[in-house]
Design an enzyme around this catalytic site. Structure first.
Site, PDB file in Angstrom:
ATOM      1  N   TYR A  74      -9.948   6.017 -11.896  1.00  0.00           N
ATOM      2  CA  TYR A  74      -9.687   6.658 -10.589  1.00  0.00           C
ATOM      3  C   TYR A  74      -9.462   8.153 -10.729  1.00  0.00           C
ATOM      4  O   TYR A  74      -9.079   8.812  -9.769  1.00  0.00           O
ATOM      5  CB  TYR A  74      -8.430   6.082  -9.924  1.00  0.00           C
ATOM      6  CG  TYR A  74      -8.359   4.584  -9.860  1.00  0.00           C
ATOM      7  CD1 TYR A  74      -9.287   3.837  -9.132  1.00  0.00           C
ATOM      8  CD2 TYR A  74      -7.344   3.895 -10.518  1.00  0.00           C
ATOM      9  CE1 TYR A  74      -9.197   2.460  -9.069  1.00  0.00           C
ATOM     10  CE2 TYR A  74      -7.248   2.517 -10.455  1.00  0.00           C
ATOM     11  CZ  TYR A  74      -8.184   1.807  -9.736  1.00  0.00           C
ATOM     12  OH  TYR A  74      -8.091   0.442  -9.676  1.00  0.00           O
ATOM     13  N   GLU A 110       3.860  -6.663   1.665  1.00  0.00           N
ATOM     14  CA  GLU A 110       3.385  -6.991   0.310  1.00  0.00           C
ATOM     15  C   GLU A 110       3.364  -5.757  -0.596  1.00  0.00           C
ATOM     16  O   GLU A 110       2.314  -5.375  -1.113  1.00  0.00           O
ATOM     17  CB  GLU A 110       1.959  -7.557   0.389  1.00  0.00           C
ATOM     18  CG  GLU A 110       1.804  -8.764   1.280  1.00  0.00           C
ATOM     19  CD  GLU A 110       0.340  -9.154   1.492  1.00  0.00           C
ATOM     20  OE1 GLU A 110      -0.566  -8.376   1.151  1.00  0.00           O
ATOM     21  OE2 GLU A 110       0.116 -10.258   2.003  1.00  0.00           O
ATOM     22  N   PRO A 111       4.497  -5.123  -0.799  1.00  0.00           N
ATOM     23  CA  PRO A 111       4.464  -3.922  -1.647  1.00  0.00           C
ATOM     24  C   PRO A 111       4.321  -4.260  -3.127  1.00  0.00           C
ATOM     25  O   PRO A 111       4.935  -5.204  -3.618  1.00  0.00           O
ATOM     26  CB  PRO A 111       5.835  -3.276  -1.383  1.00  0.00           C
ATOM     27  CG  PRO A 111       6.717  -4.412  -1.006  1.00  0.00           C
ATOM     28  CD  PRO A 111       5.851  -5.441  -0.328  1.00  0.00           C
ATOM     29  N   ARG A 130      -6.050   3.751 -15.453  1.00  0.00           N
ATOM     30  CA  ARG A 130      -6.085   4.471 -14.171  1.00  0.00           C
ATOM     31  C   ARG A 130      -6.687   5.880 -14.273  1.00  0.00           C
ATOM     32  O   ARG A 130      -7.501   6.254 -13.422  1.00  0.00           O
ATOM     33  CB  ARG A 130      -4.697   4.523 -13.515  1.00  0.00           C
ATOM     34  CG  ARG A 130      -4.083   3.134 -13.286  1.00  0.00           C
ATOM     35  CD  ARG A 130      -2.859   3.168 -12.365  1.00  0.00           C
ATOM     36  NE  ARG A 130      -3.231   3.500 -11.009  1.00  0.00           N
ATOM     37  CZ  ARG A 130      -3.099   4.680 -10.477  1.00  0.00           C
ATOM     38  NH1 ARG A 130      -2.564   5.663 -11.162  1.00  0.00           N
ATOM     39  NH2 ARG A 130      -3.492   4.897  -9.244  1.00  0.00           N
ATOM     40  N   GLY A 159       0.748  -1.248   0.000  1.00  0.00           N
ATOM     41  CA  GLY A 159       0.000   0.000   0.000  1.00  0.00           C
ATOM     42  C   GLY A 159       0.776   1.294   0.000  1.00  0.00           C
ATOM     43  O   GLY A 159       0.185   2.373  -0.159  1.00  0.00           O
ATOM     44  N   TYR A 192      -0.041  -1.403 -12.109  1.00  0.00           N
ATOM     45  CA  TYR A 192      -1.462  -1.320 -12.489  1.00  0.00           C
ATOM     46  C   TYR A 192      -1.631  -0.657 -13.859  1.00  0.00           C
ATOM     47  O   TYR A 192      -2.608   0.043 -14.104  1.00  0.00           O
ATOM     48  CB  TYR A 192      -2.275  -0.606 -11.396  1.00  0.00           C
ATOM     49  CG  TYR A 192      -2.063  -1.242 -10.035  1.00  0.00           C
ATOM     50  CD1 TYR A 192      -2.544  -2.526  -9.779  1.00  0.00           C
ATOM     51  CD2 TYR A 192      -1.345  -0.587  -9.030  1.00  0.00           C
ATOM     52  CE1 TYR A 192      -2.309  -3.133  -8.554  1.00  0.00           C
ATOM     53  CE2 TYR A 192      -1.118  -1.197  -7.796  1.00  0.00           C
ATOM     54  CZ  TYR A 192      -1.607  -2.463  -7.576  1.00  0.00           C
ATOM     55  OH  TYR A 192      -1.374  -3.070  -6.373  1.00  0.00           O
ATOM     56  N   ARG A 223       2.866  -1.404  -5.859  1.00  0.00           N
ATOM     57  CA  ARG A 223       3.077  -0.123  -6.541  1.00  0.00           C
ATOM     58  C   ARG A 223       4.450   0.489  -6.230  1.00  0.00           C
ATOM     59  O   ARG A 223       5.127   0.975  -7.130  1.00  0.00           O
ATOM     60  CB  ARG A 223       1.985   0.846  -6.099  1.00  0.00           C
ATOM     61  CG  ARG A 223       1.942   2.122  -6.893  1.00  0.00           C
ATOM     62  CD  ARG A 223       1.019   3.148  -6.232  1.00  0.00           C
ATOM     63  NE  ARG A 223      -0.216   2.604  -5.780  1.00  0.00           N
ATOM     64  CZ  ARG A 223      -1.380   2.654  -6.441  1.00  0.00           C
ATOM     65  NH1 ARG A 223      -1.434   3.240  -7.614  1.00  0.00           N
ATOM     66  NH2 ARG A 223      -2.466   2.118  -5.925  1.00  0.00           N
ATOM     67  N   CYS A 234     -13.760   4.511 -28.003  1.00  0.00           N
ATOM     68  CA  CYS A 234     -15.030   5.193 -28.261  1.00  0.00           C
ATOM     69  C   CYS A 234     -15.754   5.586 -26.968  1.00  0.00           C
ATOM     70  O   CYS A 234     -16.919   5.257 -26.773  1.00  0.00           O
ATOM     71  CB  CYS A 234     -15.927   4.273 -29.066  1.00  0.00           C
ATOM     72  SG  CYS A 234     -16.187   2.728 -28.204  1.00  0.00           S
ATOM     73  N   GLU A 235     -15.025   6.245 -26.065  1.00  0.00           N
ATOM     74  CA  GLU A 235     -15.658   6.695 -24.817  1.00  0.00           C
ATOM     75  C   GLU A 235     -15.083   8.047 -24.427  1.00  0.00           C
ATOM     76  O   GLU A 235     -13.872   8.266 -24.543  1.00  0.00           O
ATOM     77  CB  GLU A 235     -15.352   5.732 -23.659  1.00  0.00           C
ATOM     78  CG  GLU A 235     -15.847   4.343 -23.908  1.00  0.00           C
ATOM     79  CD  GLU A 235     -16.376   3.673 -22.650  1.00  0.00           C
ATOM     80  OE1 GLU A 235     -16.622   4.360 -21.642  1.00  0.00           O
ATOM     81  OE2 GLU A 235     -16.533   2.458 -22.710  1.00  0.00           O
TER      82      GLU A 235
END
Ligand code: LLP
Length: 417
Positions: free
Chosen positions: A322, A279-280, A318, A244, A377, A282, A348-349
């Protein structure tokens, strides 16, 4: 001159051209095409070394979900890391990346029987169990396979990590883990089940955490639980505090270092004689990687400029989901004027953008842009939306580059045999 080194010290301009570990990104883009993910192996090595020196005897289990390329995992493994996985597919990637099963931990709320069987057969270090049902199913599977499965209960410490709500995981209302109040009941269940061995406590509070104080709060709660369980006769050999730690996405961000994290949590673990696991994800690979994209067209509408590039939300989702910021720099400097533009993809968005109202250097059709902080990610969340092949991936180390995943073709996407 853009300060790209603050994101990754291996990233810098040489004669106006962006280089990574001494290799020209323009040359890589020409050789392998775009969109293209490029990662710096030395950066990943440095990050693990930082974690290992800050946390001495801890086991650093790289969170494969951030970037599952086995060659990236291999770099982490060579520096002593294990792996944190969340699916059978990630288990396969970790094994292909050379990680020993005795260094693999497995979390996730919805593990299937098939996935559990595979992990039991491989005799991984620990299952981070997220529900009572899962305990019973795992016990049954381990019994059937004649093995014992080591378990930790993933407890939910109910702390607010002060990050994006989609990536906050340790609060009561989230689907993850088991509430602190009921955790002890689950430990009792686990102790009674013959094919399980109670081995640890797990917690993970969220992702992209830039202020380390919520960790201190969560780990203090875990330490109290460890002491209570130990008093009740459990032998809890592992405390897994999850991943995290946040990274720099904007030049002005201040990213906490592994040693700051250590300073925040280690005092809370005084007197706790369990091996620590982290548990890294990122923070190991995020700023190791960039996404290189080519400008297709420029379009001026009455109220906006658009820079249309060949990477879309299917390649890097991302920003779309987000509203995440990714810094964008030119691969070759023009030293011209700046424009304010939306950098958008071909999907197409309207939600398909890499940057909104961003001040970027003047660009022209055919120019390459580097989207920074894309190692985590990025590819791992890429999709085939609009039947777009996923990008190639290149790993660079000390002046040499190698293709670690080829660009996909249409037969691959359609699974035509
Ligand atoms: N351990 C567990 C149990 C996790 O669920 C996660 C991330 C990690 C470790 C690694 O967290 P990290 O060190 O990478 O923050 N797709 C989102 C991030 C989702 C994170 C999910 N779990 C994003 O792009 O920001």
């Amino acid at each position: 001159m853009e300060k790209v080194e603050i994101f990754n010290s291996y990233l810098s301009y040489k004669d106006g051209v962006l280089h990574i570990e001494g290799v020209s990104i323009e040359d890589l883009a020409k050789e392998y095409g775009t969109p293209l993910y490029i990662y710096s192996a030395s950066y990943v090595r440095d990050r693990i070394r930082e974690y290992r020196s800050a946390f001495k005897d801890a086991l650093i289990c790289y969170a494969v979900k951030a970037n599952f390329n086995p060659e990236v995992i291999r770099v982490a493994g060579e520096e002593g890391a294990g792996a944190d996985i969340v699916s059978g597919g990630e288990l396969i990637c970790a094994l292909r990346g050379g990680i020993d099963p005795s260094k693999i931990v497995y979390a996730g709320v919805g593990k299937t029987e098939k996935e559990l069987e595979l992990a039991v057969e491989k005799e991984i270090l620990m299952f981070n169990v997220e529900s009572s049902d899962e305990l019973y199913v795992l016990n049954e599977i381990a019994g059937r396979l004649g093995r014992k499965a080591r378990v930790a209960i993933r407890v939910n410490p109910d702390v607010d990590p002060k990050t994006h709500p989609y990536i906050s995981t340790g609060m009561k209302k989230s689907k993850f883990g088991i509430d602190f109040e009921t955790a002890k009941e689950e430990y009792r269940v686990a102790r009674e089940l013959p094919n399980l061995e109670v081995a640890g406590i797990h917690c993970h509070i969220g992702s992209q955490i830039l202020d380390v104080s919520p960790y201190r709060e969560a780990v203090s709660k875990v330490a109290v639980l460890w002491k209570e369980l130990t008093d009740e006769g459990y032998e809890i050999g592992y405390i897994d505090i999850g991943g995290g730690l946040g990274i720099r996405y904007r030049p002005e961000d201040r990213e906490p270092s592994p040693s700051e994290l250590a300073e925040a949590v280690l005092p809370a673990l005084e007197g706790v004689s369990a091996k620590l696991i982290l548990e890294p994800g990122r923070s190991m690979v995020g700023n190791a990687g960039i996404l290189v994209t080519q400008v297709q067209f420029l379009k001026d509408k009455e109220i906006k400029h658009f820079v249309i590039v060949d990477a879309g939300m299917n390649d890097l989702v991302r920003p779309s989901i987000y509203d995440a910021y990714h810094h964008i720099v030119p691969v070759k400097k023009r030293d011209g004027e700046h424009i304010i533009a939306d950098v958008v993809g071909p999907i197409c968005e309207t939600g398909d953008f890499l940057a909104k109202d961003r001040r970027i250097e003047w660009v022209e059709r055919g120019d390459y842009l580097a989207v920074l902080s894309a190692g985590a990610y990025g590819f791992s969340m890429a999709s085939h939306y609009n039947v777009r092949p996923r990008p190639a991936e290149v790993l660079v180390e000390k002046g040499s580059a190698r293709l670690i995943r080829e660009r996909e073709d249409y037969d691959y996407i359609l699974n035509i045999r």
